[in-house]
Motif scaffolding. Structure first.
Motif, PDB file in Angstrom:
ATOM      1  N   GLY A   1      43.100  40.252  38.554  1.00 21.93           N
ATOM      2  CA  GLY A   1      44.278  40.688  37.809  1.00 21.93           C
ATOM      3  C   GLY A   1      44.037  41.928  36.965  1.00 21.93           C
ATOM      4  N   GLU A   2      42.893  42.588  37.155  1.00 17.11           N
ATOM      5  CA  GLU A   2      42.585  43.789  36.401  1.00 17.11           C
ATOM      6  C   GLU A   2      43.216  45.000  37.080  1.00 17.11           C
ATOM      7  OE1 GLU A   2      38.162  42.492  34.846  1.00 17.11           O
ATOM      8  OE2 GLU A   2      38.378  43.217  36.894  1.00 17.11           O
ATOM      9  N   ALA A   3      43.746  45.918  36.275  1.00 18.65           N
ATOM     10  CA  ALA A   3      44.347  47.135  36.820  1.00 18.65           C
ATOM     11  C   ALA A   3      43.274  47.944  37.536  1.00 18.65           C
ATOM     12  CB  ALA A   3      44.971  47.955  35.701  1.00 18.65           C
ATOM     13  N   ARG A   4      43.619  48.495  38.702  1.00 20.13           N
ATOM     14  CA  ARG A   4      42.664  49.252  39.496  1.00 20.13           C
ATOM     15  C   ARG A   4      43.369  50.411  40.178  1.00 20.13           C
ATOM     16  NH1 ARG A   4      43.579  49.233  44.602  1.00 20.13           N
ATOM     17  NH2 ARG A   4      41.493  49.838  45.229  1.00 20.13           N
ATOM     18  N   GLY A   5      42.594  51.348  40.668  1.00 21.43           N
ATOM     19  CA  GLY A   5      43.154  52.460  41.405  1.00 21.43           C
ATOM     20  C   GLY A   5      42.055  53.266  42.075  1.00 21.43           C
ATOM     21  N   MET A   6      42.426  54.031  43.107  1.00 25.17           N
ATOM     22  CA  MET A   6      41.504  54.898  43.831  1.00 25.17           C
ATOM     23  C   MET A   6      42.248  56.154  44.234  1.00 25.17           C
ATOM     24  SD  MET A   6      39.077  52.993  46.604  1.00 25.17           S
ATOM     25  CE  MET A   6      40.276  51.838  47.210  1.00 25.17           C
ATOM     26  N   SER A   7      41.591  57.310  44.077  1.00 25.13           N
ATOM     27  CA  SER A   7      42.217  58.544  44.541  1.00 25.13           C
ATOM     28  C   SER A   7      41.131  59.575  44.845  1.00 25.13           C
ATOM     29  CB  SER A   7      43.188  59.095  43.499  1.00 25.13           C
ATOM     30  OG  SER A   7      42.508  59.431  42.312  1.00 25.13           O
ATOM     31  N   PHE A   8      41.479  60.491  45.726  1.00 29.76           N
ATOM     32  CA  PHE A   8      40.579  61.579  46.075  1.00 29.76           C
ATOM     33  C   PHE A   8      40.860  62.758  45.165  1.00 29.76           C
ATOM     34  CE2 PHE A   8      39.985  59.168  49.916  1.00 29.76           C
ATOM     35  CZ  PHE A   8      38.654  59.404  50.216  1.00 29.76           C
ATOM     36  N   ARG A   9      39.783  63.417  44.758  1.00 33.09           N
ATOM     37  CA  ARG A   9      39.868  64.654  43.976  1.00 33.09           C
ATOM     38  C   ARG A   9      38.890  65.631  44.612  1.00 33.09           C
ATOM     39  NH1 ARG A   9      39.464  61.271  38.514  1.00 33.09           N
ATOM     40  NH2 ARG A   9      41.526  60.358  38.617  1.00 33.09           N
ATOM     41  N   GLY A  10      39.384  66.422  45.531  1.00 33.50           N
ATOM     42  CA  GLY A  10      38.523  67.333  46.268  1.00 33.50           C
ATOM     43  C   GLY A  10      37.574  66.553  47.158  1.00 33.50           C
ATOM     44  N   ASN A  11      36.259  66.737  46.952  1.00 37.53           N
ATOM     45  CA  ASN A  11      35.287  66.022  47.780  1.00 37.53           C
ATOM     46  C   ASN A  11      34.792  64.742  47.099  1.00 37.53           C
ATOM     47  OD1 ASN A  11      33.636  67.206  45.798  1.00 37.53           O
ATOM     48  ND2 ASN A  11      31.901  67.319  47.196  1.00 37.53           N
ATOM     49  N   GLU A  12      35.560  64.220  46.155  1.00 40.15           N
ATOM     50  CA  GLU A  12      35.192  62.982  45.465  1.00 40.15           C
ATOM     51  C   GLU A  12      36.270  61.914  45.622  1.00 40.15           C
ATOM     52  OE1 GLU A  12      32.528  64.648  41.754  1.00 40.15           O
ATOM     53  OE2 GLU A  12      34.588  64.050  41.357  1.00 40.15           O
ATOM     54  N   LEU A  13      35.817  60.682  45.783  1.00 42.58           N
ATOM     55  CA  LEU A  13      36.698  59.520  45.718  1.00 42.58           C
ATOM     56  C   LEU A  13      36.390  58.845  44.391  1.00 42.58           C
ATOM     57  CD1 LEU A  13      38.695  57.415  46.810  1.00 42.58           C
ATOM     58  CD2 LEU A  13      36.767  56.338  47.997  1.00 42.58           C
ATOM     59  N   VAL A  14      37.391  58.734  43.534  1.00 41.01           N
ATOM     60  CA  VAL A  14      37.210  58.138  42.210  1.00 41.01           C
ATOM     61  C   VAL A  14      37.998  56.841  42.159  1.00 41.01           C
ATOM     62  CG1 VAL A  14      37.487  58.466  39.716  1.00 41.01           C
ATOM     63  CG2 VAL A  14      36.925  60.422  41.177  1.00 41.01           C
TER      64      VAL A  14
END
Length: 173
Positions: free
Chosen positions: A93-106
């Motif tokens: 139930g913890e907030a999460r997210g993933m996104s690409f920023r150039g050559n990085e996946l954060v």
């Protein structure tokens, strides 16, 4: 009218390439493993332990991110969290997210207080990767996380032995 314009701006900003998966990763998997050592406050006093974390991400042929997170070596046994593209929370139930920023996946996860961040950096061809994991809180405040249904203070939290690799195909099958 100002609210309508603000909503449109938010939608347009969320559609920018900042979170789009690079085409070189379409149809590939990303696997990252690391160890976490933690000390938490319990009713019986401080308790230290370590766990192994494995996060497997599949970038679909349309660039959508599917994730499986596995944590083993903790008192409650192994936990698995399957996260669909754009999932707002994990199994806990913890907030999460993933996104690409150039050559990085954060990727990030928000705890009751504090957060964890995983960053995967890719080479220019997106064929190899290296990862880092860090934990923190605003202004150095204590980190609190839900553990087995109870919120516990973590007095120490550190990741180590981070490894990463890019694989062909869907590793989640």
């Amino acid at each position: 009218m100002p609210v309508f314009i603000a909503v449109i701006m938010v939608v347009l900003l969320s559609m920018t390439g900042a979170s789009a998966a690079p085409r070189q990763l379409y149809g590939k998997g990303i696997e990252i493993q690391y160890s976490v050592t933690a000390t938490m406050e319990t009713p019986r006093g401080p308790r230290s332990g370590s766990s192994k974390v494995s996060r497997t991400i599949y970038v679909s042929s349309t660039g959508r991110l599917f994730e499986r997170g596995t944590v083993s070596g903790q008192p409650g046994g192994t936990t698995v969290s399957e996260n669909a593209p754009d999932a707002a929370t994990n199994k806990a139930g913890e907030a999460r997210g993933m996104s690409f920023r150039g050559n990085e996946l954060v990727a990030h996860v928000a705890y009751a207080s504090g957060a964890g961040q995983m960053t995967i950096r890719f080479d220019p061809a997106f064929s190899t990767c290296e990862g880092s994991v860090r934990f923190g809180s605003e202004g150095g405040k204590a980190i609190y996380r839900r553990v087995n249904g109870e919120v516990r203070q973590l007095t120490s939290l550190q990741a180590s032995s981070v490894s990463c690799r890019v694989t062909a195909g869907n590793p989640l099958q």
